[in-house]
Design a protein around this motif. Structure first.
Motif, PDB file in Angstrom:
ATOM      1  N   SER A 171      30.294  -7.776  29.586  1.00 47.66           N
ATOM      2  CA  SER A 171      30.548  -8.899  30.493  1.00 47.66           C
ATOM      3  C   SER A 171      31.229 -10.072  29.803  1.00 47.66           C
ATOM      4  O   SER A 171      31.486 -11.098  30.441  1.00 47.66           O
ATOM      5  CB  SER A 171      29.223  -9.368  31.119  1.00 47.66           C
ATOM      6  N   GLY A 172      31.526  -9.937  28.493  1.00 42.85           N
ATOM      7  CA  GLY A 172      32.295 -10.952  27.795  1.00 42.85           C
ATOM      8  C   GLY A 172      31.516 -11.874  26.888  1.00 42.85           C
ATOM      9  O   GLY A 172      32.103 -12.509  26.008  1.00 42.85           O
ATOM     10  N   GLN A 173      30.181 -11.972  27.058  1.00 44.91           N
ATOM     11  CA  GLN A 173      29.393 -12.854  26.202  1.00 44.91           C
ATOM     12  C   GLN A 173      29.212 -12.233  24.812  1.00 44.91           C
ATOM     13  O   GLN A 173      29.292 -11.016  24.642  1.00 44.91           O
ATOM     14  CB  GLN A 173      28.009 -13.114  26.815  1.00 44.91           C
ATOM     15  N   THR A 174      28.941 -13.068  23.829  1.00 42.83           N
ATOM     16  CA  THR A 174      28.722 -12.619  22.457  1.00 42.83           C
ATOM     17  C   THR A 174      27.263 -12.836  22.080  1.00 42.83           C
ATOM     18  O   THR A 174      26.700 -13.912  22.337  1.00 42.83           O
ATOM     19  CB  THR A 174      29.629 -13.384  21.479  1.00 42.83           C
ATOM     20  N   ILE A 175      26.660 -11.831  21.459  1.00 38.74           N
ATOM     21  CA  ILE A 175      25.252 -11.914  21.055  1.00 38.74           C
ATOM     22  C   ILE A 175      25.144 -11.621  19.564  1.00 38.74           C
ATOM     23  O   ILE A 175      26.037 -11.021  18.965  1.00 38.74           O
ATOM     24  CB  ILE A 175      24.368 -10.928  21.844  1.00 38.74           C
ATOM     25  N   GLY A 176      24.033 -12.041  18.946  1.00 34.64           N
ATOM     26  CA  GLY A 176      23.808 -11.842  17.526  1.00 34.64           C
ATOM     27  C   GLY A 176      23.179 -10.500  17.208  1.00 34.64           C
ATOM     28  O   GLY A 176      22.905  -9.686  18.095  1.00 34.64           O
ATOM     29  N   TYR A 177      22.893 -10.301  15.928  1.00 36.87           N
ATOM     30  CA  TYR A 177      22.356  -9.020  15.465  1.00 36.87           C
ATOM     31  C   TYR A 177      20.991  -8.708  16.090  1.00 36.87           C
ATOM     32  O   TYR A 177      20.737  -7.583  16.516  1.00 36.87           O
ATOM     33  CB  TYR A 177      22.219  -9.023  13.940  1.00 36.87           C
ATOM     34  N   GLY A 178      20.111  -9.708  16.105  1.00 36.81           N
ATOM     35  CA  GLY A 178      18.764  -9.473  16.613  1.00 36.81           C
ATOM     36  C   GLY A 178      18.762  -9.073  18.072  1.00 36.81           C
ATOM     37  O   GLY A 178      18.061  -8.131  18.466  1.00 36.81           O
ATOM     38  N   ASP A 179      19.539  -9.771  18.882  1.00 36.13           N
ATOM     39  CA  ASP A 179      19.628  -9.462  20.310  1.00 36.13           C
ATOM     40  C   ASP A 179      20.216  -8.069  20.523  1.00 36.13           C
ATOM     41  O   ASP A 179      19.738  -7.289  21.358  1.00 36.13           O
ATOM     42  CB  ASP A 179      20.481 -10.508  21.017  1.00 36.13           C
ATOM     43  N   TYR A 180      21.233  -7.736  19.737  1.00 37.96           N
ATOM     44  CA  TYR A 180      21.852  -6.414  19.887  1.00 37.96           C
ATOM     45  C   TYR A 180      20.890  -5.314  19.449  1.00 37.96           C
ATOM     46  O   TYR A 180      20.821  -4.258  20.095  1.00 37.96           O
ATOM     47  CB  TYR A 180      23.141  -6.336  19.071  1.00 37.96           C
ATOM     48  N   ALA A 181      20.141  -5.536  18.370  1.00 33.26           N
ATOM     49  CA  ALA A 181      19.169  -4.540  17.922  1.00 33.26           C
ATOM     50  C   ALA A 181      18.118  -4.296  18.991  1.00 33.26           C
ATOM     51  O   ALA A 181      17.717  -3.144  19.244  1.00 33.26           O
ATOM     52  CB  ALA A 181      18.509  -4.991  16.618  1.00 33.26           C
ATOM     53  N   LEU A 182      17.655  -5.357  19.653  1.00 35.23           N
ATOM     54  CA  LEU A 182      16.684  -5.208  20.731  1.00 35.23           C
ATOM     55  C   LEU A 182      17.276  -4.422  21.894  1.00 35.23           C
ATOM     56  O   LEU A 182      16.618  -3.552  22.471  1.00 35.23           O
ATOM     57  CB  LEU A 182      16.234  -6.591  21.200  1.00 35.23           C
ATOM     58  N   ARG A 183      18.530  -4.702  22.214  1.00 34.15           N
ATOM     59  CA  ARG A 183      19.180  -3.975  23.309  1.00 34.15           C
ATOM     60  C   ARG A 183      19.371  -2.501  22.961  1.00 34.15           C
ATOM     61  O   ARG A 183      19.226  -1.622  23.814  1.00 34.15           O
ATOM     62  CB  ARG A 183      20.531  -4.628  23.639  1.00 34.15           C
ATOM     63  N   MET A 184      19.685  -2.199  21.697  1.00 39.04           N
ATOM     64  CA  MET A 184      19.835  -0.803  21.295  1.00 39.04           C
ATOM     65  C   MET A 184      18.495  -0.076  21.353  1.00 39.04           C
ATOM     66  O   MET A 184      18.429   1.105  21.726  1.00 39.04           O
ATOM     67  CB  MET A 184      20.408  -0.721  19.875  1.00 39.04           C
ATOM     68  N   LEU A 185      17.414  -0.753  20.990  1.00 38.10           N
ATOM     69  CA  LEU A 185      16.094  -0.147  21.109  1.00 38.10           C
ATOM     70  C   LEU A 185      15.775   0.147  22.564  1.00 38.10           C
ATOM     71  O   LEU A 185      15.247   1.216  22.900  1.00 38.10           O
ATOM     72  CB  LEU A 185      15.038  -1.081  20.509  1.00 38.10           C
ATOM     73  N   MET A 186      16.115  -0.779  23.452  1.00 37.16           N
ATOM     74  CA  MET A 186      15.897  -0.549  24.880  1.00 37.16           C
ATOM     75  C   MET A 186      16.776   0.579  25.395  1.00 37.16           C
ATOM     76  O   MET A 186      16.364   1.348  26.278  1.00 37.16           O
ATOM     77  CB  MET A 186      16.160  -1.838  25.650  1.00 37.16           C
ATOM     78  N   MET A 187      17.986   0.716  24.851  1.00 38.50           N
ATOM     79  CA  MET A 187      18.839   1.848  25.222  1.00 38.50           C
ATOM     80  C   MET A 187      18.195   3.165  24.813  1.00 38.50           C
ATOM     81  O   MET A 187      18.226   4.151  25.560  1.00 38.50           O
ATOM     82  CB  MET A 187      20.212   1.711  24.555  1.00 38.50           C
ATOM     83  N   ALA A 188      17.615   3.185  23.611  1.00 35.79           N
ATOM     84  CA  ALA A 188      16.947   4.396  23.141  1.00 35.79           C
ATOM     85  C   ALA A 188      15.782   4.761  24.059  1.00 35.79           C
ATOM     86  O   ALA A 188      15.574   5.937  24.387  1.00 35.79           O
ATOM     87  CB  ALA A 188      16.469   4.208  21.703  1.00 35.79           C
ATOM     88  N   LEU A 189      15.034   3.751  24.491  1.00 34.57           N
ATOM     89  CA  LEU A 189      13.916   4.009  25.403  1.00 34.57           C
ATOM     90  C   LEU A 189      14.432   4.491  26.762  1.00 34.57           C
ATOM     91  O   LEU A 189      13.817   5.364  27.388  1.00 34.57           O
ATOM     92  CB  LEU A 189      13.079   2.743  25.566  1.00 34.57           C
TER      93      LEU A 189
END
Length: 292
Positions: A171-189
């Motif tokens: 959607s165009g916004q930029t996020i940091g490492y911690g936020d992206y790591a949390l999102r990747m964990l949620m993707m795995a779930l």
């Protein structure tokens, strides 16, 4: 199996002692993840993001030397290695993850029957329902392990071969490492949840035969057929009922704000498959004559 029928002693090298409840689950997990086949399946999944990252790296270097570049969507990886995990999930979920899950789920009951250990398991005070639940839990843990392997090795390979930095969402916004790591964990779930319906189907098929290869093949074929049906416009009316329909919905986690509609629909759909095929597995397994 008649109650008066004498039960021979289990073979010394063919059966590990298993208790009840949590000890049974712990034993199942140890046996499952201690098998060479399981380790090989996880190793094959780990190779997917590694080979993907290497291929993109080589393609990028060739392009910089004047040859034609690779596919356009791989450009995100060259700009930020953290996208390797996302790309690996996208590549693996149509074929590689269902293949490995089909092998594990198809082997749950049929594998024990084929080895001749199923009868001995049921002699102990375990119960058929509890055994089914433990087998399904083991398959579900493998789904989680396989998905996490893709994510973790994707992150490692991406960081080793490409620059890493803040991630730009779809959607165009930029996020940091911690936020992206949390999102990747949620993707795995999310992906793990998506594979639970297939695991339930494999568990049911596994109760129908004592030939594990047949149960594995049937589970994998059903996964492939469901995806083919999902891709046919003429059969769109079946899409909401196919356990594969929401498999790629994890991409919504890369938007801001996150859209949770696919999550709710996917959870409801997978829960329905678990209930229906769990009930079918229960009906089959609790009335089945165990001769091996």
């Amino acid at each position: 199996m008649s109650p008066a029928e004498p039960v021979p002693a289990p073979p010394a090298d063919g059966l590990r002692r298993r208790g009840t409840g949590l000890s049974l689950l712990r034993s199942e997990v140890v046996v499952l993840f201690g098998r060479v086949r399981t380790i090989a399946l996880l190793g094959a999944l780990a190779l997917i993001p590694v080979l993907l990252a290497i291929a993109v790296r080589v393609t990028t270097e060739d392009a910089s030397g004047g040859s034609s570049g690779g596919p356009a969507f791989l450009g995100d990886i060259t700009r930020n290695g953290l996208f390797v995990s996302l790309t690996a999930l996208t590549v693996a979920i149509p074929l590689f993850l269902p293949l490995t899950v089909g092998v594990v789920a198809g082997d749950t009951i049929a594998g024990e029957a084929g080895l001749g250990t199923l009868r001995y398991l049921l002699v102990s005070p375990v119960g058929r329902v509890r055994l089914l639940l433990v087998k399904f839990a083991g398959a579900a843990l493998f789904c989680l392990a396989g998905t996490l392997v893709l994510v973790v090795f994707g992150a490692i390979a991406g960081a080793a071969l490409f620059p890493v930095g803040p991630v730009t969402l779809l959607s165009g916004q930029t996020i940091g490492y911690g936020d992206y790591a949390l999102r990747m964990l949620m993707m795995a779930l999310y992906v793990t949840l998506s594979l639970l319906g297939l695991s339930a189907v494999g568990l049911f098929i596994s109760t129908l035969t004592s030939v594990p290869v047949g149960a594995m093949a049937a589970t994998i074929v059903l996964s492939t057929v469901a995806q083919i049906v999902d891709a046919l416009p003429q059969l769109d009316f079946l899409d909401p009922w196919l356990f594969t329909h929401y498999w790629l919905g994890f991409a919504d986690l890369l938007r801001y704000p996150v859209s949770w509609a696919n999550f709710a629909d996917n959870a409801l759909l997978q829960g329905g498959y678990i209930l229906v095929f769990g009930a079918l597995a229960f009906g089959r397994f609790t009335t089945k004559d165990i001769l091996s």
